[in-house]
Motif scaffolding. Structure first.
Motif, short mmCIF file in Angstrom:
data_model
loop_
_atom_site.label_atom_id
_atom_site.label_comp_id
_atom_site.label_asym_id
_atom_site.label_seq_id
_atom_site.Cartn_x
_atom_site.Cartn_y
_atom_site.Cartn_z
N ALA A 156 9.43 31.63 -14.66
CA ALA A 156 10.38 32.22 -15.61
C ALA A 156 9.71 33.31 -16.44
O ALA A 156 10.31 34.36 -16.72
CB ALA A 156 10.94 31.12 -16.51
N LEU A 157 8.47 33.06 -16.84
CA LEU A 157 7.76 34.02 -17.70
C LEU A 157 7.55 35.35 -16.96
O LEU A 157 7.68 36.43 -17.54
CB LEU A 157 6.43 33.42 -18.15
CG LEU A 157 5.73 34.10 -19.34
CD1 LEU A 157 6.63 34.10 -20.56
CD2 LEU A 157 4.42 33.37 -19.65
N GLY A 158 7.20 35.27 -15.68
CA GLY A 158 7.02 36.49 -14.89
C GLY A 158 8.30 37.31 -14.86
O GLY A 158 8.28 38.54 -15.06
N ARG A 159 9.43 36.66 -14.63
CA ARG A 159 10.70 37.37 -14.58
C ARG A 159 11.08 37.91 -15.96
O ARG A 159 11.66 38.99 -16.08
CB ARG A 159 11.81 36.45 -14.05
CG ARG A 159 11.65 36.14 -12.56
CD ARG A 159 12.64 35.07 -12.09
NE ARG A 159 12.60 34.92 -10.63
CZ ARG A 159 11.73 34.18 -9.98
NH1 ARG A 159 10.79 33.52 -10.66
NH2 ARG A 159 11.75 34.10 -8.67
N LEU A 160 10.75 37.15 -16.99
CA LEU A 160 11.07 37.59 -18.36
C LEU A 160 10.33 38.89 -18.68
O LEU A 160 10.89 39.79 -19.32
CB LEU A 160 10.71 36.48 -19.35
CG LEU A 160 11.18 36.73 -20.80
CD1 LEU A 160 12.71 36.66 -20.87
CD2 LEU A 160 10.58 35.70 -21.74
N CYS A 161 9.09 38.99 -18.24
CA CYS A 161 8.32 40.21 -18.50
C CYS A 161 8.93 41.41 -17.77
O CYS A 161 8.91 42.53 -18.29
CB CYS A 161 6.87 40.03 -18.06
SG CYS A 161 5.92 38.99 -19.19
N SER A 162 9.49 41.17 -16.59
CA SER A 162 10.13 42.30 -15.88
C SER A 162 11.39 42.74 -16.61
O SER A 162 11.82 43.88 -16.48
CB SER A 162 10.46 41.90 -14.44
OG SER A 162 11.53 40.99 -14.41
N ILE A 163 11.98 41.84 -17.41
CA ILE A 163 13.16 42.21 -18.21
C ILE A 163 12.72 42.89 -19.50
O ILE A 163 13.32 43.87 -19.95
CB ILE A 163 14.00 40.95 -18.55
CG1 ILE A 163 14.52 40.29 -17.27
CG2 ILE A 163 15.15 41.29 -19.49
CD1 ILE A 163 15.04 38.87 -17.48
N GLY A 164 11.62 42.37 -20.10
CA GLY A 164 11.25 42.77 -21.45
C GLY A 164 10.63 44.15 -21.60
O GLY A 164 10.64 44.72 -22.69
N GLY A 165 10.06 44.69 -20.56
CA GLY A 165 9.47 46.03 -20.67
C GLY A 165 7.97 45.98 -20.91
O GLY A 165 7.36 44.91 -21.04
N ASN A 166 7.37 47.17 -21.03
CA ASN A 166 5.90 47.28 -21.08
C ASN A 166 5.29 46.63 -22.31
O ASN A 166 4.30 45.90 -22.22
CB ASN A 166 5.50 48.75 -21.03
CG ASN A 166 5.80 49.35 -19.67
OD1 ASN A 166 6.08 48.63 -18.72
ND2 ASN A 166 5.78 50.67 -19.58
N ASN A 167 5.84 46.90 -23.48
CA ASN A 167 5.25 46.37 -24.71
C ASN A 167 5.30 44.86 -24.72
O ASN A 167 4.33 44.18 -25.07
CB ASN A 167 5.98 46.92 -25.94
CG ASN A 167 5.71 48.41 -26.11
OD1 ASN A 167 4.70 48.93 -25.63
ND2 ASN A 167 6.62 49.11 -26.78
N PHE A 168 6.46 44.35 -24.34
CA PHE A 168 6.62 42.89 -24.31
C PHE A 168 5.61 42.28 -23.33
O PHE A 168 4.93 41.30 -23.65
CB PHE A 168 8.05 42.55 -23.90
CG PHE A 168 8.31 41.07 -23.77
CD1 PHE A 168 8.50 40.30 -24.90
CD2 PHE A 168 8.35 40.46 -22.53
CE1 PHE A 168 8.73 38.92 -24.79
CE2 PHE A 168 8.57 39.10 -22.41
CZ PHE A 168 8.77 38.33 -23.55
N THR A 169 5.50 42.90 -22.14
CA THR A 169 4.55 42.39 -21.14
C THR A 169 3.13 42.41 -21.67
O THR A 169 2.36 41.46 -21.49
CB THR A 169 4.65 43.24 -19.85
OG1 THR A 169 5.99 43.23 -19.39
CG2 THR A 169 3.74 42.71 -18.76
#
Length: 2026
Positions: free
Chosen positions: A945-958
């Motif tokens: 889930a965390l991997g997919r969340l980072c793809s949603i959240g963008g660069n800063n979030f990642t």
């Protein structure tokens, strides 16, 4: 021959080694050295091994005794293999020395490094394993040393493990020669270690040691030994380690199998001393299954005789069941016993299991499943049922039993278990419900495996199932219904009988229910049983529409609706049953799809609305009794079940209005549930609607159904009309700490102090945890489709029976089909059996699905508040006291968040968005908490889930998340937190991807590589997992890290820290469960993907990879070997040249033969990849048995697509070049038999019979099948029918390939190769078509059909006058006969009709009397369907459904249509078809009319109020339901029918016009209400059927080829040719010329001209020409040319459209017709040239139809077309020569057919044309030799203008002299002289001559004479001109003209002869002079007299020298006197 290698090559360079300071590098150095030695040893033969033995031994001992680096596990393994290799091949002279050296090392003092002793112990074991029989004398010493080492290494797990395995190896070859006392010591030590050692690896090794000793020594076969061993194994079972359990099961199974005996004496004598006791215990056994049979003790040691324990099969099974069914047996032990059952069955093998299936199945179903201890606990029962299914279905049913065994097993289950209910025999008790459920599951599995082969026992199965479905137990009913569904899928012909029986039984039981008193509970239950069976069966109808019946379907629906309407008249229990039955049936009917449901939708919505009303005021529920509330809830649950089914299958009908209505009903149901009292249980039986169900259960079931319906509704309509608080409700069901139902067991466990793991709670609820999580796998969510490929499946998840059993230990919720009966019709009929979770868990699952679907489409504020609520729930204080609920909530929330992120990332829902910062923050905080938890399954969900969340959240979030993870790794020392963070980093990289991930790559790789070296197993394993994910997703961007990563991976593999043989106990146990070696291979596999083709250049990395993979392949762990094979597969894709293909193939061969299904799949994938490009070359290097192994693998798993693809690909590569081999191969598979003995399949490959055509004679037909049966040895059976069907399919594909090749290259030698094998092919086809499986029969007939099409017209090589296939007529006829038998099918009958017609049409037999049974079959088929009987049959095949009747009828009509079309070319067919044409023509036309009705009539509207209000017949009402099915049948046949009608039209048969006009119709058919007039004028009115025929053809042409089109692109030409015949004026009348029809047709033809090929364009030109010529305007042309232009406008427009079509075709081929500047560069094909010719011809014909008013304009256009073609370069070679005859015809029409009014116009056009041609001619002359073809053509064209028809040119035409000059100049050129001569002849000889012609003669004659007399030397042209002029002279009239001509021509001829002087010219001149003399003697004499003396003398010489001897007299003509020539002309 020994390998020549210098001894120095195998010496370890200690100096170089000591120079390396880094220990990992030292280990790699040693590894490289050892691998080189290992490669050397592998290559050595026996002599070589003896020669190098000393060197190898010395170096190996040197390595063992190294202190730095000390030997590690990898080093030990290689050392062991080297020792083993040397002593297994060589002479063993150093064996004793080696053993003594190693024993010395083992016995070394404490100063000796334990790792050295460890290596020595391993090597000692390996030596004894291969050469122990040569070292008997030192074996005792070796064993003593090993025992001593075992005792002294108490703290070192690895040494203890290795020592135990080594001791087991010592006994492998010693056998009975081993010392008994030392053997017993070792036995005792191993037994103690197996039972009590805390290290799992030691336990596993101890068990392996015990197994080796049991196999090899005879000392441990007594009962006492067995009991002690059993006690140890039971203790070993109860361990955390799956590996230990597997080893223990294997050991126990071996013991039991070794004790197996069928010898009655052994079984009796063993109990002599304690017979009485045994008898008592036998009695006890009958009373209580759990008492273990006592066995006599072993004899005292002093006695010499040892009584070996002997057990019968039943006793062996009782040994296991006795332990399994003890109350105190823990779950792990039960799992271990289940694995033992599996091992026992596998060790017994096929023959024992098959012959004892009844005993085994009875034991499992009765002793296990029906044991009171098991049935007392629901979870225990479900677990046991799962185990029994694994054993009985997977292991026995699928792996061990062959096809015959499966049939016998199914028969056994039906006869011995299922048919015993209800009780039939007094002494035979009725089977329990649990036994029946197990038997039904096993039967459905067998039916699915057998498929069509079940036919032989179908009646017994059907009767048995219909008996058991009456069982009062609900679970039995549901399981029976599922089995019925599988049965109907396998035998579709049983669908209608089963539907009818179930429907009648439901009616009967319901009648009894409402009339009989008192109320019978059994009757109530029987009703629901039949209803579920009915619903399950009818839901399969869409998959097999041929066998369904509209009539039965409508009766079923009527019954259901009537039940609902009448249910209010009876008491609650009867009413609830009626309602339940009705909704179950309606739920099943929903599966029929929107075409059925839309007719009744309004009625259904009303019924649903009544069943789900808005609840009354809240206080009213308190006044209702528990019984009433249960009834209300039950009604709602049943109605909601049918709504769920509606939503599943009818989303097309889900309009906004319907969605709102259903949403309102769901809201009403939610309100009803909220109004239920808090107390939902009662002890008062009278208040229970059903004895086993409380109101609480109904509440849960309704909630589940409401949520499931909401999930479907949201998925289909994206949350429109859904209530606002739905998200809150959903969250409360899966994350509310208070809102769950604690069970008694889980409550007892749930104290905070003793809660251990959520996954081991065995109560089937586990605090309300979701059932989506299955270990490391997570099921697909509802929005993805259950069971879809989007399931997260972890690579560690195994699918073997052992793994399936092991999985149950961490599966707290086990599903079963009875938990949710709607799965009987909701699940895929061809898929696996559904296992829905229990209602309470299903509520949680559906709530998560609903949350997943709704949250992403909410506003950020709503999302934030919902997520805050979840976070609050998780932080609740109450969870401190309830850790179990907290664990369950954690899993639920993690799964829900995974679903939310998956949905958002997928993009399937447009509005899904989670990118608000506050939302991201809450989700990330939750997931960060989960990532560090100790539970690995939760961590797995969290990092996905965390991997997919980072793809949603963008660069800063990642970036922030990665920083947090790195900080966690650095600061948190908890291994679980570090492991979770490591994989999370890999997941983030894999899901973010691209440049965004590349930015963090260095950080991620650094952290992961650091953690990979961590000694803690959890940390380094999961770090490597994260690294593998990172490498996979990074791709080429990882290339900079490849070398360092590869170095690290190799160091980790060599190191001692990353394997299970380490000394530390905790580390060892963790390593054993986490396959570190496996993940190392996966990392290397990922690196191979990064390197790709660069592997070929990077030698250092490549060699290291190959070395590592080579070592991985030699590991004992199956998982590692599988991953290594995958690795090698990928490696071979990029660098096959560097792979040892022979060795790789050998490994794949071994993999194919593996018992492990996954290993087999990997081997198949590798083989496919290897053979994809060069199959033949690769297979030449393989073991010859590899091919056989492929077929065996396919036989074991008949549906394996991988194996099928390998064979198909192989055939695709070599089928054409090695056709004969492939035919033999297919024949081998068809005749191959397999005999299974003792678990090992012994296969015999019969030699294929020769391919001679004389093998089969007509007389042998009866014996063809019989011979095969006789040749099979007893106990053998052919390969499974699916494999034989595949072989027949292959043969069909081979014939198709061959047909394509022969079409491309008719001269190919392939034809001869096939002819040599034709006998074998027909034999195979015959064998298949007479088999007992319908699918195989169809395949056989298809082969015969292909053979007929390919070789029907081929002559017999030995008898050229006879057709090749004539000798096989009897076989073909015999092959067709079974297709019309009782056990046939509609598809088979259809195929047989097609084959019969093909045989007749081919002309193999042309004498009707000799066509025999084949013609009879086809004729009888027609007779059967020529009447519209309701139950039409074909042969003995009766009881066809209406759909099947249409299918077969259309096949019959199509077959006869093909015969009719063929009769146009084959005259003998006229006599075949003619007698039936009067029957056929109306049937063809009525079928086409029905097709048109189905195709073009709009679907019946769903606006009515249900079936009761819709008028018309059932067939009409449900036309839409059958439309798609029936259209398919018509679709295949309509074109042939149209062709047949068209051919009859072409023959101008009167009766076909009668049929077309509806004057005749098939017998029994309804006559048209409006009969046409008898005096119809076919020239004006179309026939009655015209619009049907025209409409179908038009629709077929106008539709775009695709799913719904009437025809394929390839059929366009055929349709157009048929359309051409349909547009015959006697059929279409003037209808085609009606404005609308004509314009639509023209638009269609326009499009086809522009988009289709030349053949289609040619057909369109023909149609346009015919429409022009037959146009009404053509018939009026005679006297109406003077008509005003206004009156002709419409007709002219149509004619112009038709002409424009023709010109459009020409313009497409010759673009310069439209734009003169366009250059045509490519050469025109022959087809294009012909099309131009046809188009020009049509254009000339079309011009004649036009009225005179505008004809001249059209003539001008046509002339332009011709002149343009004449001037086009590419047209000169082919087009213009073919066009000139048409041009001549046109000029003739132009000059002769014009009226006097148009004379001036005609002259002008002719002059213009001549001018254009002359201009082209002049240009061509300028171009020199290139323009020669054009010169020739234009000369001819210009001459045609002048000479064709009438020369209307004026005498002063300026181009005529030019033409004459051009002709004369062309006479001089040898390249053009021939054409010039022809033109000269045409101009000179034209007759009658106009003034212009005479002018041409005047101009031309002097020039020709000059040409003849001045051309030197003489040419053929001059001679030809002389001949022309001589002939011309003979055409002149009058003496003057003649004399002038002769006076000109004689001197000319003499002058030519004089100048040339050659004898040839002299002879020719003499001939011409004589011709002139014959023309007019007097004129000739006068001319000769006027010649001067010299000329006369010369003339005399010419004549004398050339008219001598036999040529002296020249006959002038018949009856004319000879001319006596005077030689004196004085």
């Amino acid at each position: 021959m020994a390998v020549e290698i210098a001894p120095e090559a195998v010496q370890l360079d200690l100096i170089k080694l000591s120079a390396i300071t880094d220990e990992p590098q030292q280990q790699l150095y040693v590894l490289n050295f050892l691998t080189s030695i290992e490669r050397l040893v592998e290559r050595l033969d026996a002599d070589g091994a003896s020669a190098y033995q000393l060197f190898v031994q010395r170096e190996l001992l040197k390595v063992i005794q190294l202190t730095v680096p000390a030997p590690t596990r990898l080093t030990r393994n290689i050392l062991g293999r080297c020792f083993s290799g040397v002593f297994s091949k060589g002479d063993r002279k150093l064996l004793y020395d080696s053993v003594n050296e190693l024993v010395g090392i083992i016995n070394g003092g404490k100063d000796k490094d334990v790792r050295t002793k460890h290596a020595a112990a391993h090597c000692l074991g390996e030596i004894f394993a291969v050469a122990g029989d040569s070292a008997i004398s030192v074996s005792t010493f070796a064993c003593s040393s090993l025992l001593k080492l075992l005792k002294n290494s108490g703290n070192n797990c690895g040494v203890r493990s290795t020592t135990l395995r080594a001791m087991g190896n010592v006994f492998k070859l010693l056998g009975p020669m081993a010392d008994e006392s030392i053997a017993r010591d070792i036995w005792k030590s191993a037994r103690n270690a197996a039972a009590g050692d805390k290290a799992a690896v030691v336990q596993a090794s101890a068990l392996q040691c015990l197994e080796d000793m049991l196999k090899s020594t005879p000392y441990f076969t007594t009962l006492q030994d067995y009991e002690k061993l059993q006690a140890s194994i039971l203790k070993a079972f109860d361990t955390q380690s799956a590996n230990v359990r597997r080893a223990a099961a294997s050991c126990l199974a071996l013991t039991l199998v070794q004790a197996y005996s069928t010898d009655p004496e052994m079984l009796i004598n063993k109990n002599l001393k304690k017979a009485k006791k045994v008898k008592r215990s036998s009695v006890a056994l009958e009373d209580d299954d759990r008492v273990v049979m006592e066995r006599p003790g072993s004899p005292a040691p002093s006695k010499k005789t040892v009584v070996r324990m002997a057990l019968s099969l039943d006793e062996i099974l009782r040994q296991l069941s006795g332990q399994y069914t003890k109350t105190t047996t823990p779950p792990r032990v039960r799992a271990g016993i289940a694995q033992t059952y599996v091992e026992v069955m596998m060790r017994f093998g096929t023959s024992i299991v098959e012959s004892n299936y009844a005993t085994i199945s009875n034991h499992l179903l009765v002793k296990l499943l029906s044991s009171p201890v098991i049935t007392a606990n629901r979870f225990r029962l479900l677990t046991t049922r799962k185990y029994v299914r694994v054993i009985l279905e997977e292991v026995i049913g699928q792996r061990l039993l062959g096809e015959t065994g499966q049939l016998n097993a199914a028969r056994t289950l039906v006869n011995d278990t299922i048919k015993d209910y209800p009780q039939v025999i007094k002494d035979k008790p009725e089977p329990s419900k649990h036994t029946l459920i197990g038997a039904l599951h096993a039967l459905s599995s067998l039916i699915k495996a057998l498929g069509s082969a079940t036919t032989g026992i179908q009646d017994a199965i059907r009767d048995g199932l219909l008996q058991v479905i009456q069982h009062p137990n609900y679970s039995v009913q549901i399981t029976t219904s599922w089995c019925l569904r599988a049965f109907v899928m396998a035998i579709p012909s049983q669908l209608l009988p089963i539907l009818t029986i179930c429907m009648n039984n439901v009616n009967r039981e319901l009648t009894q229910l409402t009339t009989r008193r008192p109320l019978s509970t059994e009757t109530i239950r029987r009703c629901t049983g039949y209803a579920n069976g009915l619903a399950a069966a009818i839901s399969t109808a869409p998959v097999q529409p041929l066998y369904a019946s509209v009539d039965v379907t409508s009766r079923i629906l009527s019954m259901a609706t009537n039940l609902l309407k009448s249910s209010g008249e009876y008491e609650l229990r009867i009413s609830s049953t009626q309602i339940q039955v009705a909704w179950i049936i309606i739920g099943g009917l929903m599966a029929l799809g929107p075409n059925f449901v839309k007719i009744h939708l309004s009625q259904l919505l009303l019924l649903w609305k009544n069943a789900l009303p808005k609840p009354l005021a809240k206080d009213s529920t308190t006044e209702r009794s528990m019984l009433e509330l249960s009834f209300l809830a039950h009604v709602r649950e049943c109605a909601l079940g049918s709504i769920l089914s509606f939503l599943e299958f009818n989303h097309r009908l889900l309009t906004t209005d319907v969605s709102k209505r259903i949403a309102a009903m769901l809201q009403n149901s939610t309100l009803f549930l909220n109004g239920l009292p808090s107390r939902k249980t009662t002890d008062d039986v009278t208040q229970l609607l059903q004895q086993s169900l409380q109101l609480l259960d109904f509440d849960l079931m309704v909630r589940r159904r409401v949520l499931q319906c909401y999930v479907k509704l949201v998925k289909l309509s994206h949350a429109e009309a859904v209530q606002a608080n739905l998200l809150t409700i959903a969250v409360s069901f899966f994350a509310d700490p208070e809102k769950y139902t604690p069970s008694s067991l889980s409550t007892a466990i749930a104290t905070a102090s003793n809660f251990e793991s959520l996954w081991e709670i065995a109560d089937n609820y586990a605090y309300g945890v979701t059932s989506c999580v299955k270990g490391y796998d997570v099921d697909a969510f509802a929005f993805e489709g259950r069971g879809s490929k989007k399931t997260i499946k972890h690579w560690m998840t195994r699918d073997s029976p052992d793994a399936r059993i092991e999985d149950s230990l961490h599966t707290p919720v086990i599903g079963s089909i009875e938990h949710d009966s709607v799965n009987l019709y909701l699940s895929d009929p061809q898929g696996e059996e559904a296992s829905p979770a229990p209602p309470a868990t299903a509520v949680v699952n559906s709530a998560i699905d609903l949350f997943t679907a709704l949250l992403p489409i909410q506003q950020p504020k709503v999302q934030e508040s919902i997520l805050e609520q979840i976070a609050t729930f998780l932080a609740s204080n109450t969870l401190q006291r309830d850790p179990g609920r907290k664990a369950a909530m954690t899993v639920n929330v993690a799964v829900a968040l995974l679903g939310v992120t998956k949905l958002t990332v997928s993009g399937e829902v447009p509005g899904a968005n989670l990118s608000a910062p506050s939302v991201l923050k809450i989700i990330s905080e939750l997931l960060q908490g989960f990532v560090v938890l100790p539970d690995p399954f939760v961590r797995n969900i969290a990092y996905e889930a965390l991997g997919r969340l980072c793809s949603i959240g963008g660069n800063n979030f990642t970036g922030n998340i990665i920083k947090w993870l790195v900080d966690t790794v650095v600061n948190n020392r908890d291994p679980n937190a570090r492991a979770g963070s490591a994989v999370a980093l890999g997941c983030i990289h894999s899901h973010v991807g691209g440049m965004a991930a590349g930015f963090h790559l260095k950080t991620i790789v650094g952290i992961l590589m650091s953690l990979s070296s961590d000694p803690h197993p959890i940390v380094h394993f999961w770090a490597l997992e994260g690294l593998a994910r990172t490498i996979d997703s990074a791709g080429l961007t990882f290339s900079g890290y490849v070398s360092s990563t590869m170095g690290m991976l190799s160091q980790l593999y060599v190191a001692e820290t990353h394997n299970a043989e380490v000394s530390s106990l905790a580390t060892s146990n963790l390593e054993l469960e986490l396959p570190t070696t496996g993940i190392l291979v996966r990392c290397i596999d990922s690196l191979i993907g990064v390197l790709g083709p660069e592997l070929q250049d990077m030698s250092k990395v490549r060699e290291l990879i190959l070395t590592m993979v080579d070592q991985f392949l030699k590991e004992s762990d199956n998982l590692t070997v599988m991953e290594a094979l995958r690795c090698l597969e990928h490696f071979s894709m990029f660098a096959l040249g560097h792979v040892d293909v022979t060795r790789y193939l050998k490994m794949l061969h071994q993999g194919l033969g593996s018992d492990d299904g996954e290993m087999r799949n990997v081997a198949v994938d590798g083989l496919y990849q290897l053979l994809k490009a060069h199959a033949e070359r690769i297979l030449k290097t393989a073991d010859p048995k590899l091919e056989e192994q492929l077929w065996i693998t396919l036989d074991e798993n008949p549906t394996h697509e991988g194996v099928r693809n390998i064979v198909r690909n192989w055939m695709g590569q070599t089928g054409i070049t090695k056709t004969g081999e492939w035919v033999d191969r297919c024949q081998m598979v068809m005749t191959k038999t397999v005999e299974r003995k003792g678990g090992l399949a012994v296969h015999e490959v019969p030699k294929p019979t020769g391919g001679t055509t004389t093998d089969l004679n007509d007389e042998e037909v009866a014996g063809m099948a019989g011979n095969e049966a006789e040749s099979k040895p007893t106990g053998q059976e052919p390969l499974r029918w699916q494999v034989r069907t595949f072989a027949i399919e292959l043969l069909g594909e081979l014939l198709s390939l061959s047909a394509e090749e022969l079409a491309r290259n008719p001269e190919s030698p392939l034809q001869q190769r096939l002819l040599e094998k034709i006998g074998d092919i027909i034999k195979m086809a015959f064998s298949a078509s007479t088999a007992n499986v319908v699918d195989l029969r169809i395949g056989g007939l298809r082969i015969i059909d292909q053979v007929l099409k390919m070789f029907g017209h081929t002559a017999d090589p030995d008898f050229p006058d006879a057709p090749l296939l004539e000798q096989y007529q009897a076989q073909i006829g015999s092959a067709l006969t079974p297709a019309f038998a009782v056990d046939s099918s509609p598809e088979l009958a259809t195929q047989a009709v097609n084959v019969g017609a093909a045989f007749i049409a081919t002309g193999i037999v042309k004498d009707i009397d000799r066509m025999g049974r084949i013609l009879k079959l086809v004729t009888q088929a027609l007779e059967n369907f020529s009447t519209d009987a309701e139950n039409a049959s074909i042969g003995d095949l009766k009881g066809l459904s209406s759909n099947a009747q249409v299918m077969v009828k259309m096949a019959v009509l199509r077959a006869w249509a093909e015969l009719q079309v063929a009769s146009l070319e084959q005259s003998y067919l006229v006599d075949v078809v003619k007698p039936h044409i009067t029957t056929l023509a109306p049937m063809w036309l009525s079928s086409l009319r029905e097709f048109a009705r189905l195709r073009f009539e709009p679907d019946i509207s769903a606006g009515g109020s249900g079936s009761s209000s819709i008028g018309g017949s059932i067939e009409t009402i449900y036309a839409a339901l059958n439309r798609e099915t029936l259209l398919g049948f018509y679709q295949d046949s309509w074109l042939k029918l149209v062709d047949a009608i068209a051919s009859l039209i072409e023959q101008d048969s009167q009766f076909v016009f009668d049929a077309l006009d509806g004057k005749s119709s098939p017998p029994g058919a309804v006559m048209s209400t409006t009969q046409p007039r008898d005096d119809i004028n076919y020239r004006d009115e179309p026939v009655a059927f015209f619009f049907v025929l025209f409409g179908i053809a038009f629709e077929a042409l106008v539709a775009r080829p695709g799913v719904d089109s009437l025809a394929t692109k390839e059929q366009t030409l055929e349709i157009l040719l048929a359309l051409k015949k349909i547009l015959h004026p006697s059929v279409c009348g003037h209808a085609i010329y009606q404005d609308t029809i004509f314009s639509e047709t023209m638009d269609l033809l326009d499009r086809l001209v522009l988009t289709e090929g030349l053949a289609v364009q040619s057909a369109i030109v023909d149609i346009a020409r015919a429409l022009c010529v037959e146009h009404p305007a053509a018939r009026k042309k005679g006297g109406k040319d003077a008509k005003s232009a206004d009156g002709l406008t419409e007709e002219i427009d149509q004619l112009f459209e038709l002409t424009r079509l023709i010109v459009l075709v020409l313009a497409g081929l010759l673009p310069n017709l439209v734009d003169l500047k366009t250059q045509i560069r490519q050469q025109l094909s022959d087809e294009a040239t012909n099309l131009i010719r046809v188009s020009l011809d049509a254009l000339v014909d079309a011009a004649e139809v036009f009225p005179a008013v505008i004809r001249m304009d059209l003539y001008a256009s046509i002339l332009h077309v011709f002149t343009t073609i004449f001037g086009t370069g590419v047209c000169q070679s082919d087009v213009v020569p073919r066009s000139l005859p048409i041009f001549k015809r046109f000029i003739t029409i132009l000059t002769k057919g014009s009226s006097k009014n148009d004379a001036d116009l005609v002259v002008m056009q002719a002059r213009s044309c001549l001018s254009s041609i002359m201009r082209v001619l002049e240009h061509a002359k300028i171009r020199g030799e290139v323009g020669i073809p054009c010169v020739r053509n234009t000369l001819m064209a210009a001459t045609i203008v002048v000479t064709a028809g009438v020369n209307i040119l004026p005498t002063n035409e300026e181009h005529l002299p030019k033409l004459c000059d051009q002709i004369l100049s062309s006479l001089d050129d040898p390249l053009t002289s021939t054409i010039a001569v022809q033109c000269t002849r045409s101009l000179v000889m034209s007759s009658p001559k106009t003034a212009c012609d005479q002018e041409i003669i005047r101009n031309l004659l002097p020039k020709l004479i000059n040409f003849v007399t001045t051309t030197t030397p003489s040419t053929p042209a001059t001679g030809a001109v002389c001949a022309i002029l001589t002939t011309f002279a003979r055409t002149l009239f009058g003496e003057t003209q003649m004399q002038v001509a002769i006076s000109l021509f004689v001197p000319m001829l003499l002058e030519r002869a004089r100048i040339d002087g050659t004898p040839e010219v002299g002879r020719e001149t003499a001939t011409r002079l004589l011709e002139l003399a014959q023309t007019d003697q007097n004129a000739f004499k006068a001319v000769v007299a006027n010649l001067d003396a010299r000329q006369r003398t010369y003339m005399e010489e010419v004549l004398r020298s050339n008219v001598a001897g036999p040529r002296r007299e020249v006959v002038v003509g018949s009856g004319q006197p000879s001319i006596a020539l005077k030689m004196n002309f004085g």
